[in-house]
Motif scaffolding. Structure first.
Motif, PDB file in Angstrom:
ATOM      1  N   ASN A   7       0.833  -1.198   0.000  1.00 44.74           N
ATOM      2  CA  ASN A   7       0.000   0.000   0.000  1.00 44.74           C
ATOM      3  C   ASN A   7       0.873   1.257   0.000  1.00 44.74           C
ATOM      4  O   ASN A   7       1.831   1.361   0.761  1.00 44.74           O
ATOM      5  CB  ASN A   7      -0.903   0.002   1.237  1.00 44.74           C
ATOM      6  CG  ASN A   7      -1.885   1.140   1.209  1.00 44.74           C
ATOM      7  OD1 ASN A   7      -2.661   1.252   0.279  1.00 44.74           O
ATOM      8  ND2 ASN A   7      -1.848   1.989   2.231  1.00 44.74           N
ATOM      9  N   ALA A   8       0.533   2.199  -0.866  1.00 44.32           N
ATOM     10  CA  ALA A   8       1.264   3.466  -0.935  1.00 44.32           C
ATOM     11  C   ALA A   8       0.280   4.623  -0.801  1.00 44.32           C
ATOM     12  O   ALA A   8      -0.757   4.635  -1.459  1.00 44.32           O
ATOM     13  CB  ALA A   8       2.016   3.564  -2.255  1.00 44.32           C
ATOM     14  N   ARG A   9       0.631   5.549   0.054  1.00 42.47           N
ATOM     15  CA  ARG A   9      -0.173   6.755   0.218  1.00 42.47           C
ATOM     16  C   ARG A   9       0.506   7.907  -0.515  1.00 42.47           C
ATOM     17  O   ARG A   9       1.709   7.873  -0.752  1.00 42.47           O
ATOM     18  CB  ARG A   9      -0.313   7.080   1.703  1.00 42.47           C
ATOM     19  CG  ARG A   9      -1.167   6.069   2.429  1.00 42.47           C
ATOM     20  CD  ARG A   9      -1.538   6.560   3.834  1.00 42.47           C
ATOM     21  NE  ARG A   9      -2.463   5.620   4.422  1.00 42.47           N
ATOM     22  CZ  ARG A   9      -2.077   4.486   5.024  1.00 42.47           C
ATOM     23  NH1 ARG A   9      -0.812   4.183   5.123  1.00 42.47           N
ATOM     24  NH2 ARG A   9      -2.977   3.674   5.526  1.00 42.47           N
ATOM     25  N   PRO A  10      -0.252   8.944  -0.834  1.00 39.33           N
ATOM     26  CA  PRO A  10       0.351  10.079  -1.546  1.00 39.33           C
ATOM     27  C   PRO A  10       1.400  10.787  -0.687  1.00 39.33           C
ATOM     28  O   PRO A  10       1.315  10.774   0.546  1.00 39.33           O
ATOM     29  CB  PRO A  10      -0.833  11.000  -1.836  1.00 39.33           C
ATOM     30  CG  PRO A  10      -2.025  10.427  -1.171  1.00 39.33           C
ATOM     31  CD  PRO A  10      -1.673   9.104  -0.600  1.00 39.33           C
ATOM     32  N   SER A  67      -0.435  -6.765  -1.373  1.00 39.99           N
ATOM     33  CA  SER A  67      -1.782  -6.449  -0.881  1.00 39.99           C
ATOM     34  C   SER A  67      -1.897  -4.955  -0.631  1.00 39.99           C
ATOM     35  O   SER A  67      -0.903  -4.244  -0.549  1.00 39.99           O
ATOM     36  CB  SER A  67      -2.071  -7.209   0.419  1.00 39.99           C
ATOM     37  OG  SER A  67      -1.423  -6.597   1.498  1.00 39.99           O
ATOM     38  N   SER A  68      -3.124  -4.526  -0.477  1.00 43.02           N
ATOM     39  CA  SER A  68      -3.340  -3.163  -0.016  1.00 43.02           C
ATOM     40  C   SER A  68      -3.104  -3.156   1.496  1.00 43.02           C
ATOM     41  O   SER A  68      -2.586  -4.125   2.052  1.00 43.02           O
ATOM     42  CB  SER A  68      -4.743  -2.684  -0.392  1.00 43.02           C
ATOM     43  OG  SER A  68      -5.707  -3.502   0.207  1.00 43.02           O
ATOM     44  N   CYS A  69      -3.495  -2.123   2.163  1.00 51.21           N
ATOM     45  CA  CYS A  69      -3.162  -1.928   3.573  1.00 51.21           C
ATOM     46  C   CYS A  69      -3.573  -3.105   4.462  1.00 51.21           C
ATOM     47  O   CYS A  69      -4.708  -3.570   4.426  1.00 51.21           O
ATOM     48  CB  CYS A  69      -3.837  -0.649   4.069  1.00 51.21           C
ATOM     49  SG  CYS A  69      -3.342  -0.198   5.735  1.00 51.21           S
ATOM     50  N   LEU A  70      -2.625  -3.561   5.260  1.00 54.50           N
ATOM     51  CA  LEU A  70      -2.878  -4.632   6.229  1.00 54.50           C
ATOM     52  C   LEU A  70      -3.180  -4.080   7.621  1.00 54.50           C
ATOM     53  O   LEU A  70      -3.531  -4.838   8.513  1.00 54.50           O
ATOM     54  CB  LEU A  70      -1.687  -5.590   6.293  1.00 54.50           C
ATOM     55  CG  LEU A  70      -1.449  -6.424   5.036  1.00 54.50           C
ATOM     56  CD1 LEU A  70      -0.126  -7.189   5.140  1.00 54.50           C
ATOM     57  CD2 LEU A  70      -2.592  -7.385   4.795  1.00 54.50           C
ATOM     58  N   GLY A  71      -2.993  -2.786   7.808  1.00 54.12           N
ATOM     59  CA  GLY A  71      -3.376  -2.178   9.080  1.00 54.12           C
ATOM     60  C   GLY A  71      -2.283  -1.522   9.890  1.00 54.12           C
ATOM     61  O   GLY A  71      -2.372  -0.334  10.176  1.00 54.12           O
ATOM     62  N   PRO A  72      -1.238  -2.246  10.282  1.00 50.33           N
ATOM     63  CA  PRO A  72      -0.228  -1.646  11.179  1.00 50.33           C
ATOM     64  C   PRO A  72       0.815  -0.831  10.410  1.00 50.33           C
ATOM     65  O   PRO A  72       1.983  -1.193  10.338  1.00 50.33           O
ATOM     66  CB  PRO A  72       0.378  -2.860  11.875  1.00 50.33           C
ATOM     67  CG  PRO A  72       0.232  -3.960  10.877  1.00 50.33           C
ATOM     68  CD  PRO A  72      -1.046  -3.677  10.129  1.00 50.33           C
ATOM     69  N   CYS A  73       0.394   0.281   9.840  1.00 47.59           N
ATOM     70  CA  CYS A  73       1.238   1.079   8.950  1.00 47.59           C
ATOM     71  C   CYS A  73       2.530   1.565   9.613  1.00 47.59           C
ATOM     72  O   CYS A  73       3.567   1.665   8.971  1.00 47.59           O
ATOM     73  CB  CYS A  73       0.449   2.263   8.424  1.00 47.59           C
ATOM     74  SG  CYS A  73      -1.094   1.783   7.636  1.00 47.59           S
TER      75      CYS A  73
END
Length: 108
Positions: free
Chosen positions: A13-16, A55-61
Motif C-alpha cells: 500500500n502506498a499513500r500520496p 496487498s493493499s493496507c494490512l493495518g499496522p502502517c
C-alpha cells in the motif's frame, strides 16, 4: 494446480506524498515483493508451492513494511530486504517462524 504450502503476503500500500500516516509502499515493500520471488527461485522452490502476493493496507502502517505468512498467520513487521533470506530459509524452508525477526511483534 496443487494447493500451495505457504502464501506470503506483502503489504504494498502506498499513500500520496505528504500523507500524515506512513505506508509500506513508501518504505520499500515493492522491492520486498521482488526479493521474495527471486529468493524462492534461487532456492529452487517449485512454482505454485509458495505464493507471493502484494496487498493493499494490512493495518499496522507504523510497523511496516508488513509481511504475513499463511497458513500460519505469522506477521513480520519492519521487514527489510536483508530479512527476506531469513524468512525464506527459516520459515518457508525450515517450517518455523524466524524468531530473531520477532514475528508477530506487530500485534504486541
Amino acid at each position: 494446480m496443487p494447493k500451495p504450502k505457504y502464501h506470503i503476503v506483502v503489504c504494498t500500500n502506498a499513500r500520496p506524498p505528504g500523507h500524515p500516516k506512513p505506508s509500506c509502499g513508501s518504505q520499500g515493500s515493492a522491492q520486498l515483493l521482488m526479493a521474495f520471488n527471486m529468493g524462492l527461485m534461487q532456492r529452487g522452490v517449485m512454482p505454485g508451492e509458495v505464493l507471493v502476493s502484494g496487498s493493499s493496507c494490512l493495518g499496522p502502517c507504523e510497523q511496516g513494511p508488513t509481511v504475513v505468512v499463511y497458513p500460519d498467520g505469522t506477521w513480520y513487521s519492519k521487514v527489510t530486504e536483508a530479512d527476506v533470506a531469513t524468512i525464506l530459509d527459516e520459515h518457508i524452508k525450515g517450517g518455523k517462524p524466524a524468531a530473531k525477526l520477532n514475528p508477530d511483534a506487530v500485534w504486541k
